[in-house]
Structures are given as structure tokens and as C-alpha cells.
Design an enzyme around this catalytic site. Structure first.
Site, PDB file in Angstrom:
ATOM      1  CG  ASP A 247      -1.881   1.016   1.572  1.00 36.73           C
ATOM      2  OD1 ASP A 247      -1.804   1.847   0.464  1.00 36.73           O
ATOM      3  OD2 ASP A 247      -2.554   1.092   2.424  1.00 36.73           O
ATOM      4  CD  GLU A 273      -4.803  -0.249   0.267  1.00 34.57           C
ATOM      5  OE1 GLU A 273      -4.712  -1.499   0.464  1.00 34.57           O
ATOM      6  OE2 GLU A 273      -5.471   0.373   1.014  1.00 34.57           O
ATOM      7  CG  HIS A 352      -9.970   2.088   3.949  1.00 34.56           C
ATOM      8  ND1 HIS A 352     -10.641   3.112   4.391  1.00 34.56           N
ATOM      9  CD2 HIS A 352      -8.943   1.820   4.429  1.00 34.56           C
ATOM     10  CE1 HIS A 352      -9.584   3.779   5.273  1.00 34.56           C
ATOM     11  NE2 HIS A 352      -8.575   3.032   5.127  1.00 34.56           N
TER      12      HIS A 352
END
Lengths: 436, 436
Positions: A247, A273, A352
Site C-alpha cells: 500500500d 494499493e 477499506h
């Protein structure tokens, strides 16, 4: 007789998470996980609780926005709202003067989410059901009547939405039973925040493996050599068969994202991400295409501001994992639209979560997604972060790395009065002491 | 010695334009043109004035956001800011806690625009030049150093930007002289707001023709038969050689936009403005493609929230006219980025204007665009609306339907003290009387 909303209160509640680097990433180096916390007071004993999530500074702006929206809410009965929930959604998002401040984005939209989350909480409480069950028990027409289809009919019409829901009804009871016994699969982000040392990362990872976790997310994007080392470390610890995700929290420009992530391909991440700006649909499409040969997908959504943006991410094949957010999109109403579009495009929804309270809320949505929309667990999982749950009256229950379905009525938004008092900014005890 | 900012004040100033349907369109039926009005106080006699534009309700939220941003501004000297203007821009837009509220969109971004507009005004005053002349006199490297290239380098790098500016230097003095004598061509939106009667429309249109106007914009989108009648009426009045544009203010979904505008093709509009959601890049691309055979272009931008969105609109051939906005984009800094990208894609910039004060500001940008970037007037013109100029200390000067370049130092943002006092919301005299 459903209650009538007679007052709306909103508070700025902040947790000083930055002091220990919890939540730190390449763009958000020192978040203080916070909420603009809304309570709907009614003419009965029932209350509705809701919030949106923020990172500390600026929460006062969201509080101000909730106060401005309140005039559209006070005096409405719950019956009047749910009888035409689409109309109520549009009342909040399309006020002819206020919409200039968005429309449907940024401060005004997260404030709308906070208010609508409280309305959904109130409705679920009035029905005596956890929110996910309220949704599961609604018929397709009623569900669809909550969605504003404005600007998405080129991809999903109301009729198509009903058809998708009808088609997914087969096996629904079985899936509900399965969820009640097994729970919904989760992954953990708690081991590898950017501000954690290698030692801390190893320790937390070892603990998580012992706790049954099989899916791990690592923050990247600040320094490539650090990322290589940390990816290697975590991949060695979890072995080849567990799942790794990375991420970058919007750190890169498009070309940089492709070259940086290609360097990390050897560690076999399932997804990268937020490789770049959350607004860059075409950029995400370019990155997706470039990384596909490496077997790396693109995930995004926590800062995707509305259904029109998700629509395009899907149209452009710009993402392979849809990360809905319970506090940025316009509450359940807009999340329903996004889940249905994702299903139409056959892209899995992996919400999320984390922050403060996001786990509590989004579990309801993903349970509904599995039971009534996607009917699949393939490549699907819900983020989990082990922080701040102790401040909620109905905290999440995790068992063997799965979310167990909440049982209490409502949307799990209610915080402990004592927590709200202690952490209120700037006058709560915790902040007064820190600023001494 | 450049001044240091020692205090920031912000006021909520609203004009009750809704009482006479000025500014009414298909989505904004009753705007009260307003500003969050910022004054930068310095340690010298110089002040910087700036604002962002709003439609009334919710301006208090923007005021709150400006107050929150102020802590990043107070104590900075102008020299420190302009020495690294890109850094200062990023300080405001990328604060690691505040960026969650955008990033670079909605309330927080228009508040940023208000603050930065005031900084540019202060800088131009300190240099004793109108803003357009400050820009024209800056060398390419210094101009480009004001731009945050994050998320747009896949389309425009810093080096390319410098090259574009260098290439456009030929003939610059000639174009500056031309602007000083002739002014920049304008079009009028004052004749045909949606709430105006046919009679009012005819009267205003006749007056405008007598005043030398040759380019007219009509609001559409509420009712197709009304639109057909009003388009016919205005086309008959202005004749086949004058220019007609139509503006739907986001009323339609994609398919509806195409079919509706096709029905109006016989009236030969140059463009359809804001046919759908300002977020729908791919939708605008579909509409552009479908309307191209009719010779109708797509214009959008007044609610395009940042350079990343403009980048994609250009990449996707989704618009044929770029409508920059002085108060929604991050001030001059972000507008420079968009003008340069538009130039690279050979798409003309035709700024959004009107409201309150937008004409005063955007004239500076479009003068710079002509003199230093585009070097062309082909298919280019700046919107003009004849409202509320009397409240500014340096109001626009229009001559023969052209904007004459401002001569006073600054960015023309300063309002009369008496106007600020009278129209301040909710305590100014005008509002106290209305609410009696």
C-alpha cells in the site's frame, strides 16, 4: 410509530495515535485517528449514532459541515426518510446552494456520510436488527429505492440493480448461516505501518501468524531500498502460501508507480494499493495494465470520493479490487450502488477499514455483499486493524482472522460516553493533559 | 524587504441574488452569490485580499476551513513564500492530517484557493503590478517553480512546461500591446438565466446586441420544449453569424445528454457546457464523441476540482473547451498547470466567470494565457456576467465586449469595506433587514 429527529449534536473526538506511529504511511506520517461524531436525538428513547473518520486536524471543519447539514434533518421522521430514502439522500447531497461545495466530494460529502450513517443506525435500532441483517431482510426493490442512480445509469439502471439482487437470492440463507458460524475473512494491516521498526514488524508478524492470520498488508512508498528489505522480511516470515499486499497511499506519479512496484514484484504481492492520486482513473488504468504481467492487481477506493468515480474506475479496468469506505462514500446508500456496479463488472469488493470505527461499520456492508450480492469469497477479504475498538459499545469480534457478524441492533457506530468525553478535542481530559 | 503575514481574517459575505433569479440554472435554482473573503494582514501597510466563490448556504464551512488553514500561513514572509511557491502550495494542500479532507477537492481546496488568491494579490501589490503583468514579466523558470507537478508528470513535466513557455515568447510584446489597446474578447451569460421570462430574455438580448455583444450563452436542461423555444428565440434574435453556447449545469446522465443536445443541434450551439457530472471524465468523452458529428463541442471546468481531473479530461478527449476557474482550482499556481496542459493538447481555454468577483480575477489569467501561452484568440473568449462589480475597488472594465486589462496593482480581489460590512452574513445590514 417510528421516531422523529428533533436534534442533531456533533462532536470532534480525536485519539492521539500519532504519538506511537500507529497508522503511519508514506503520505500520512502522523495521523491522529479522529471522528466527527454525530448523535440524532429523537422524540422517543431511541437515538441514532454515526460518524465519519478523519486524521486529526481539520475535523473541526467537518463538525461545522455537519452542523450546516443538520437543518435539513431536524424535524424529519424516520418513516418519512425511509419511505423515500433516495429523496432524502438527494436532499442532503444536492441542496441547490450547498452542492457548490462538492458536489458529493470532500468535506461536505464526508459530513453527509456521518449524518446518513447515524440515520441508518437509527433505522436498524428501530427495527431491532444489526444493520447487515436489516439490509439482508430488505427486498430488492426497497434496497434499490435507497440508491441515487443519478450519473451512473450508463452503467447500472434501477432495473438492472433489481435483477442482479434477484439473481443472487439463491443460496442466500445458506450464506447467512455460513457467516454466522464462520465469519467473513479478514486481513491485517496492524503489523507493518511505515513508522514501525523491522524488529517491531517481525514481532507483530510472528504474533499474527500465531493468531491464525494468513493475509498481511505492508506500507510502502517512502524509500525503495527500505521497501525491498521489508517486503523480503515479511515474505520470509509468512512463507510463499500466505498473502501479501502492499500500500503506497498515493505516493507516486504514474510512471514512478510502475517502475517502483515492478521492483517489488519478486515478493509476489496480490495488489498494490493506492499507487497514485485517488482522482487519477486513467493513471490507475495505465498502472493496472503495466502490472498485470507481474500478476499484481491494483486496489483503490478509500479516498475515491463518490459512485461516479468508482463507475469510471470500473469502466476503465483501472482497478482489480474495489475498496469501499463506510465514511467517505455517502453511507450505505452510495455503498450499495458501488457494490452492485462492482458485481456487474465482476470485480471483488475488499473494503477499506481500520482508522477508528471503520471496522465496526464496514463489516456490515461486506456481510451484505457476500450474502446478497457477490455470493463469493474468491479473492475477497476485509481489512482489519487492531486499534481503538475498546471505545465502542459494540466492538468488532474477530475469531480466527474472521469478522463474526455483529448481533446488537444498529450500525455499531456508538462510542462509549466516557471515551467521547475524554477524547473530545480540544477540551477532553486526554488533550488537556497532552497540551499541558 | 517583502512583508510578513501576521494575521489572517476571513468573512462570510453574501449577496441575495436569489430574490431576482440572477444566476439561476437547472441545478442551482436560487443562488445567493457569496464569498469567503480573506484579508492577509502584514507587518507593513500592504494587505493581501482574496476570496473563493460560493452560492450562499455553506459559506460558513469554507470560512471555518480558511481559519484552519491560517495557522500554516501566519508568520510566513512573502519572500519565503515566493522563493519556494511550489513548496508553499504543497504545504497547504498536502498537510498530512488535513489532506484526508480532500485531497485537493471540495471545501478544503476552495478554501486553499481563497488563501492563495490573497497571497498572489499581496505579491502583485508588493511588486506594484496588476497580477497579469506580474505573470507576464516572470521568466519561464520562475513561473514553473510555482506549479506542483505531482500527479501530472505523465502528461507535462517541468522541463516541457519551460519549453512551452520559451516557445511562446515570440511576439509576446506585440500581444501585450494588442491586449492593452483592444482587450480580451468576452461573451455574455447575462441575458438568459433559466429563471428569466422569454420577454426578459428578448429585452436583455436586444440590449446586448446594441452594446456590441456577439457571443451569447443560454441556460438549458430543465425542460426540453422550453429549451427548444428559448434556443429558437435567441438564435432568431442574434442571427446565424453570432455565437450561441448552451449550458446544462450537470443536469443529465450521459445518454440523456446526448439525446437532449441532439434535439438542440439545429440551433448550432458552439458548445454544450457541463452536460453531466463534473467528475465523469469518461462520460464527457462519450458525449464529446457523440456530438462531434453535430459540430457541437463539450465545455466543462467550473466544478472540475483539480489539475488531475483536467489532465484526464484532456487525455480522454473529453472536452473541446477548458473552463478554468479562479476560485475552485488552487489559485494561480494550479491554473498555470492547467493552461499549460491545455496548450499542449491544443484545446482552447475559455474561463468560467460571473458569480461575484470571478470576472475580476479570471481576466488576469486569460490575459496571461494569450500573451505567454496560447498566443491565439481562435475559438477563445472569456465569460462575462454583468453583476456585482460595484462592490470591488478595481472593477472590470468592459469595452465593446472585451475585457480591458486591469491597471491597478494586485489581483483585483479587494472589495469595498462598505460592501463587506453591509453584506456580511448573518449580521450585515442587508441580511438583518431581509430577515426582519
Amino acid at each position: 410509530m417510528l421516531p422523529k429527529i428533533i436534534n442533531v449534536t456533533v462532536k470532534d473526538v480525536r485519539f492521539p495515535t500519532s504519538t506511537e506511529q500507529h497508522g503511519s504511511d508514506a503520505m500520512h506520517t502522523d495521523p491522529d485517528y479522529s471522528t466527527a461524531y454525530v448523535v440524532l436525538h429523537t422524540d422517543s428513547e431511541l437515538k441514532g449514532f454515526g460518524f465519519t473518520f478523519t486524521l486529526g486536524k481539520g475535523t473541526e471543519i467537518v463538525v461545522c459541515a455537519v452542523e450546516s447539514l443538520s437543518r435539513l434533518v431536524v424535524g424529519k421522521s424516520l418513516e418519512e426518510i425511509v419511505r423515500d430514502f433516495r429523496g432524502f439522500y438527494r436532499l442532503l447531497t444536492s441542496d441547490s446552494q450547498m452542492r457548490w461545495l462538492g458536489p458529493e466530494k470532500g468535506v461536505i460529502h464526508v459530513a453527509t456520510a456521518a449524518v446518513l450513517n447515524a440515520v441508518w443506525d437509527l433505522w436498524a435500532r428501530a427495527e431491532g436488527k444489526p444493520l447487515w441483517k436489516l439490509l439482508v431482510d430488505m427486498d430488492p426493490e426497497q434496497l434499490v429505492s435507497c440508491i441515487d442512480f443519478r450519473y451512473i445509469t450508463d452503467v447500472l439502471t434501477e432495473k438492472e440493480a433489481v435483477d442482479l439482487l434477484l439473481k443472487a437470492q439463491e443460496g442466500r440463507q445458506q450464506r447467512e448461516d455460513q457467516m454466522l458460524s464462520e465469519g467473513y475473512p479478514a486481513y491485517t494491516t496492524s503489523c507493518a505501518w511505515l513508522g514501525y521498526s523491522d524488529q517491531q514488524l517481525q514481532q507483530l508478524c510472528a504474533d499474527a501468524l500465531r493468531g491464525g492470520w494468513t493475509r498481511f498488508k505492508l506500507k510502502v512508498g517512502a524509500d525503495l531500498e527500505d521497501d525491498v528489505r521489508r517486503c523480503r522480511l515479511i515474505r520470509q516470515m509468512i512463507g510463499p502460501n500466505n498473502t501479501l499486499m502492499i500500500d503506497a497511499n498515493q505516493k507516486w506519479d504514474v510512471d514512478e508507480a510502475v517502475s517502483w512496484v515492478s521492483r517489488l514484484a519478486e515478493f509476489k504481492p496480490l495488489w498494490i494499493e493506492e499507487p497514485t492520486s485517488p482522482d487519477d482513473i486513467l493513471g490507475h488504468a495505465t498502472i493496472s495494465k503495466a502490472l498485470a504481467p507481474h500478476g499484481i492487481g491494483v486496489a483503490t477506493g478509500e479516498q475515491c470520493h463518490n459512485r461516479v468515480m468508482f463507475k469510471q474506475l470500473l469502466q476503465a479496468s483501472a482497478l482489480q479490487f474495489v475498496q469501499i469506505d463506510s465514511c467517505r462514500l455517502g453511507s450505505v446508500n452510495e455503498n450499495l450502488a458501488v457494490m452492485l456496479m462492482a458485481h456487474k463488472f465482476k470485480v471483488p469488493v475488499c473494503p477499506h477499514s481500520g482508522g477508528v470505527g471503520l471496522c465496526e461499520l464496514v463489516q456490515h456492508l461486506i456481510l451484505f455483499d457476500y450474502i446478497c450480492v457477490s455470493a463469493s469469497l474468491n479473492n475477497r477479504m476485509c481489512e482489519y486493524v487492531d486499534h481503538l475498538h475498546e471505545h465502542f459499545t459494540s466492538p468488532v469480534v474477530i475469531k480466527d482472522a474472521h469478522y463474526l457478524p455483529p448481533k446488537d441492533p444498529g450500525y455499531s457506530c456508538e462510542m462509549l460516553d466516557s471515551s467521547v468525553q475524554r477524547y473530545q478535542f480540544p477540551d477532553g481530559e486526554v488533550w488537556l493533559q497532552m497540551n499541558k
